[in-house]
Motif scaffolding. Sequence first.
Motif, mmCIF file in Angstrom:
data_model
loop_
_atom_site.group_PDB
_atom_site.id
_atom_site.type_symbol
_atom_site.label_atom_id
_atom_site.label_comp_id
_atom_site.label_asym_id
_atom_site.label_seq_id
_atom_site.Cartn_x
_atom_site.Cartn_y
_atom_site.Cartn_z
ATOM 1 N N PHE A 1 0.843 -1.189 0.000
ATOM 2 C CA PHE A 1 0.000 0.000 0.000
ATOM 3 C C PHE A 1 0.882 1.244 0.000
ATOM 4 N N VAL A 2 0.266 2.388 -0.219
ATOM 5 C CA VAL A 2 0.950 3.675 -0.181
ATOM 6 C C VAL A 2 0.480 4.395 1.081
ATOM 7 N N ASP A 3 1.440 4.848 1.903
ATOM 8 C CA ASP A 3 1.064 5.516 3.151
ATOM 9 C C ASP A 3 0.741 6.988 2.910
ATOM 10 N N HIS A 4 0.390 7.705 3.969
ATOM 11 C CA HIS A 4 -0.027 9.095 3.828
ATOM 12 C C HIS A 4 1.111 10.024 3.427
ATOM 13 N N ASP A 5 2.365 9.569 3.531
ATOM 14 C CA ASP A 5 3.515 10.356 3.092
ATOM 15 C C ASP A 5 3.971 9.974 1.682
ATOM 16 N N SER A 6 3.153 9.194 0.972
ATOM 17 C CA SER A 6 3.421 8.739 -0.405
ATOM 18 C C SER A 6 4.611 7.789 -0.509
ATOM 19 N N VAL B 1 -19.912 4.185 20.498
ATOM 20 C CA VAL B 1 -18.589 4.798 20.395
ATOM 21 C C VAL B 1 -18.356 5.236 18.965
ATOM 22 N N GLN B 2 -17.951 6.491 18.786
ATOM 23 C CA GLN B 2 -17.675 6.991 17.449
ATOM 24 C C GLN B 2 -16.215 6.734 17.116
ATOM 25 N N ASP B 3 -15.983 6.299 15.896
ATOM 26 C CA ASP B 3 -14.629 6.057 15.435
ATOM 27 C C ASP B 3 -14.146 7.307 14.713
ATOM 28 N N ASP B 4 -13.319 8.118 15.396
ATOM 29 C CA ASP B 4 -12.837 9.329 14.761
ATOM 30 C C ASP B 4 -11.387 9.187 14.313
ATOM 31 N N CYS B 5 -10.936 7.955 14.114
ATOM 32 C CA CYS B 5 -9.596 7.741 13.580
ATOM 33 C C CYS B 5 -9.609 7.977 12.079
ATOM 34 N N ASP B 6 -8.587 8.592 11.591
ATOM 35 C CA ASP B 6 -8.449 8.799 10.153
ATOM 36 C C ASP B 6 -7.456 7.767 9.644
ATOM 37 N N ASP B 7 -7.944 6.595 9.298
ATOM 38 C CA ASP B 7 -7.090 5.500 8.884
ATOM 39 C C ASP B 7 -6.628 5.730 7.452
ATOM 40 N N ARG B 8 -5.377 6.095 7.288
ATOM 41 C CA ARG B 8 -4.832 6.403 5.968
ATOM 42 C C ARG B 8 -3.969 5.280 5.427
ATOM 43 N N ARG B 9 -4.024 4.115 6.032
ATOM 44 C CA ARG B 9 -3.153 3.027 5.597
ATOM 45 C C ARG B 9 -3.583 2.421 4.277
ATOM 46 N N VAL B 10 -4.817 2.550 3.889
ATOM 47 C CA VAL B 10 -5.307 1.981 2.644
ATOM 48 C C VAL B 10 -5.285 3.070 1.582
ATOM 49 N N PRO B 11 -4.679 2.804 0.414
ATOM 50 C CA PRO B 11 -4.638 3.837 -0.612
ATOM 51 C C PRO B 11 -6.034 4.197 -1.085
ATOM 52 N N ALA B 12 -6.254 5.482 -1.316
ATOM 53 C CA ALA B 12 -7.569 5.962 -1.719
ATOM 54 C C ALA B 12 -7.962 5.445 -3.099
ATOM 55 N N SER B 13 -6.976 5.171 -3.934
ATOM 56 C CA SER B 13 -7.280 4.745 -5.300
ATOM 57 C C SER B 13 -7.742 3.299 -5.383
ATOM 58 N N GLY B 14 -7.505 2.513 -4.334
ATOM 59 C CA GLY B 14 -7.952 1.121 -4.314
ATOM 60 C C GLY B 14 -7.070 0.180 -5.121
#
Length: 117
Positions: free
Chosen positions: A8-13, A80-93
Amino acid sequence: MAGKFEAFVDHDSFFRFRLLAPDGTIMAISGPFDSKTALAAGIAAVRECAGTGLVTDLCPAGTVARQPPAAVPASAAATVQDDCDDRRVPASGHTFSLANGPRRQGSRPRWVTAAAR
């Protein structure tokens, strides 16, 4: 079923991979790689070394493992609300496959000369 690697691609590319257990549990996450070629080499190195790695016990003697936390009831979990911003999965799929076919089991040693083949 064996575990698997997920690229996968992380949030820092940067390119990274996860090692997943057969049940989908994340066992390890790699460090960052600059390219898919370097990523593939990192996965190959883990595949080659993982089965032969030595275990070093750094736990103090007499240490007792903690008990896992009790399961949260489904009704409490729903509030419980999940307010984590999980960026481990690439947005493009995109998915990444390392091999076009099954992996060869065993290979000749790398130090064999062409004359010995």
